[in-house]
Each structure stands twice: as C-alpha cells, then as structure tokens.
Design a protein around this motif. Structure first.
Motif, short mmCIF file in Angstrom:
data_model
loop_
_atom_site.label_atom_id
_atom_site.label_comp_id
_atom_site.label_asym_id
_atom_site.label_seq_id
_atom_site.Cartn_x
_atom_site.Cartn_y
_atom_site.Cartn_z
N LYS A 170 95.75 -33.57 20.27
CA LYS A 170 96.86 -33.83 19.84
C LYS A 170 96.84 -34.61 18.30
CE LYS A 170 98.24 -35.71 23.46
NZ LYS A 170 99.18 -36.64 24.42
N GLY A 196 98.38 -33.34 14.98
CA GLY A 196 99.42 -34.36 14.42
C GLY A 196 99.17 -34.79 13.00
N LEU A 230 99.86 -31.70 11.14
CA LEU A 230 101.43 -31.57 11.10
C LEU A 230 102.16 -32.63 9.71
CD1 LEU A 230 104.38 -30.85 12.11
CD2 LEU A 230 104.05 -32.67 13.78
N ALA A 268 102.94 -27.94 14.83
CA ALA A 268 103.93 -28.59 15.82
C ALA A 268 103.96 -27.52 17.00
CB ALA A 268 105.55 -28.59 15.29
N TRP A 269 103.85 -26.53 16.87
CA TRP A 269 103.77 -25.38 17.78
C TRP A 269 102.57 -25.39 18.84
CZ3 TRP A 269 107.54 -23.41 20.51
CH2 TRP A 269 108.74 -22.99 19.84
N LEU A 327 101.23 -28.53 18.97
CA LEU A 327 101.78 -29.81 19.92
C LEU A 327 102.53 -29.55 21.09
CD1 LEU A 327 101.93 -32.18 16.88
CD2 LEU A 327 100.21 -32.46 18.70
N VAL A 328 103.21 -28.58 20.98
CA VAL A 328 104.36 -28.08 22.15
C VAL A 328 103.46 -27.48 23.18
CG1 VAL A 328 106.06 -26.56 22.65
CG2 VAL A 328 106.40 -27.82 20.73
N ASN A 338 107.36 -33.10 25.83
CA ASN A 338 107.47 -34.01 24.92
C ASN A 338 108.70 -33.48 24.04
OD1 ASN A 338 107.46 -35.88 22.78
ND2 ASN A 338 105.43 -36.28 22.82
N TYR A 358 108.39 -33.24 19.83
CA TYR A 358 107.98 -32.02 19.22
C TYR A 358 109.01 -30.97 18.92
CZ TYR A 358 103.38 -34.08 20.47
OH TYR A 358 102.32 -35.04 20.83
N TYR A 359 109.86 -30.78 19.93
CA TYR A 359 111.09 -29.91 19.53
C TYR A 359 111.85 -30.51 18.40
CZ TYR A 359 109.30 -27.92 23.78
OH TYR A 359 108.44 -27.41 24.87
#
Length: 191
Positions: free
Chosen positions: A127, A131, A134, A150-151, A153-154, A160, A163-164
């Motif tokens: 992550k 991160g 990102l 970001a995707w 991380l999702v 979480n 992230y969305y």
C-alpha cells in the motif's frame, strides 16, 4: 532524538562530541537529516561514515534513500540503489529500499520509472508503494498513473472509503464527471 524534532544542529553537536560512534548513531544522524529534508547533508555524512570504516546496514540505506527522495536527489539515489543491487553493501535491497525508490521517482515526476520498478521488483507491491505512486503522480499532474495506483489501493483494501473519495476527486480533476457520479454511487452502496 534531536533529529526527529527538527533540531538538526543540536543533533550534529551531540554526534560530533561522541567519543564512540557505531552504526546506530550514524543511522540516527542520517535519518534525522533525511527527515529534515537535508538530503545533501545526509549523503555527505553517509560518505563520511564509509570513509571512517563503518559498514552501512539495511537501515542506513533506507535512511539515505529516504533523504534522496525527500530532497529530489534522483541521480544520487539511483547510484546508491545501483550499488545496493550490485552487492556493494553485502546485502540485497529489501522491500523498504524499493519503496524508497518508488517514492523517489514518483516525487521527482518519473511515475513511469516508479511503475516499472514496482512491476519488475521481486516483491509484491505494498500500500505504501501504491500510495507513493498515487501522491507523487497526482502532485506532478500524471493523473492516469494516479488513477491506476488508486485502483490498486482499492484492490488491496476495498473497505477503505478514502480510496473511493480519491478516485472521485481524480475523476473530477480529469473532467470525467460520469465516473465521479459512478464512484459516489458505488461508495454509498458499500456503506
């Protein structure tokens, strides 16, 4: 202790007065300089450490690479990481060394190099790495890399909601309003 508080001169004074230094004291100095964004000073002291016959360990190299990342010393970071890969220090780079390099490249505006390193490294990306990609990509305006990170991380942490929100904000910044609404709707469905 002084380094963590940003009191670098006091820390340097204590270090200089020490009768016996060891790898731990050198690491504290280098890490303190890295945290203070004094990358060139951290590199100078790292070189001095080696000149005085102290062998850098894994923590030393994390501190040095972190200093390079926080100070934008891309060439120096690449050189030191190359030495690490070539075995100069007697150990192979670990996942934290790779994470420092991903952060270095992403912050400096080289998201494609950071992504290639993530893709080719002998570890699963963390992550922290996604991160870094990102944040660095977003700060430098490379929004496609930011979206990809970001995707990822999702995928790693789908529960979480932050992230969305990041994705939604990225889509707004990109003018992709249909995707903004989609992410907002999907987030409401998850909660």
């Amino acid at each position: 202790m002084y380094g963590k508080c940003g009191r670098i001169e006091e820390g340097l004074g204590v270090f200089r007065c020490m009768k016996e230094k060891n790898v731990f004291t050198w690491n504290a100095l280098i890490k303190g300089l890295a945290l203070a964004k004094s990358g060139e000073d951290a590199i100078w002291w790292f070189n001095r450490m080696e000149q005085e016959g102290f062998k850098p360990d894994e923590v030393t190299l994390i501190g040095v690479l972190c200093a390079c990342s926080h100070s934008g010393l891309v060439d120096t970071g690449q050189r030191i990481f190359g030495f690490l890969i070539d075995g100069k220090y007697g150990f192979s780079p670990g996942i934290k060394h790779y994470a420092c390099m991903v952060d270095l490249y992403a912050r400096a505006g080289y998201p494609e190099v950071a992504f290639k390193l993530i893709r080719d490294m002998p570890f699963e990306p963390t992550k922290v790495m996604w991160g870094s990609l990102l944040a660095g990509s977003k700060a430098q305006g490379y929004l496609e890399f930011s979206e990809f990170a970001a995707w990822k991380l999702v995928e790693l942490e789908p529960e979480n909601s932050a992230y969305y929100v990041v994705l939604s904000n990225l889509y707004a910044e990109m003018g992709r309003w249909r995707d903004v609404k989609s992410e907002d709707y999907d987030e409401r469905e998850r909660t």
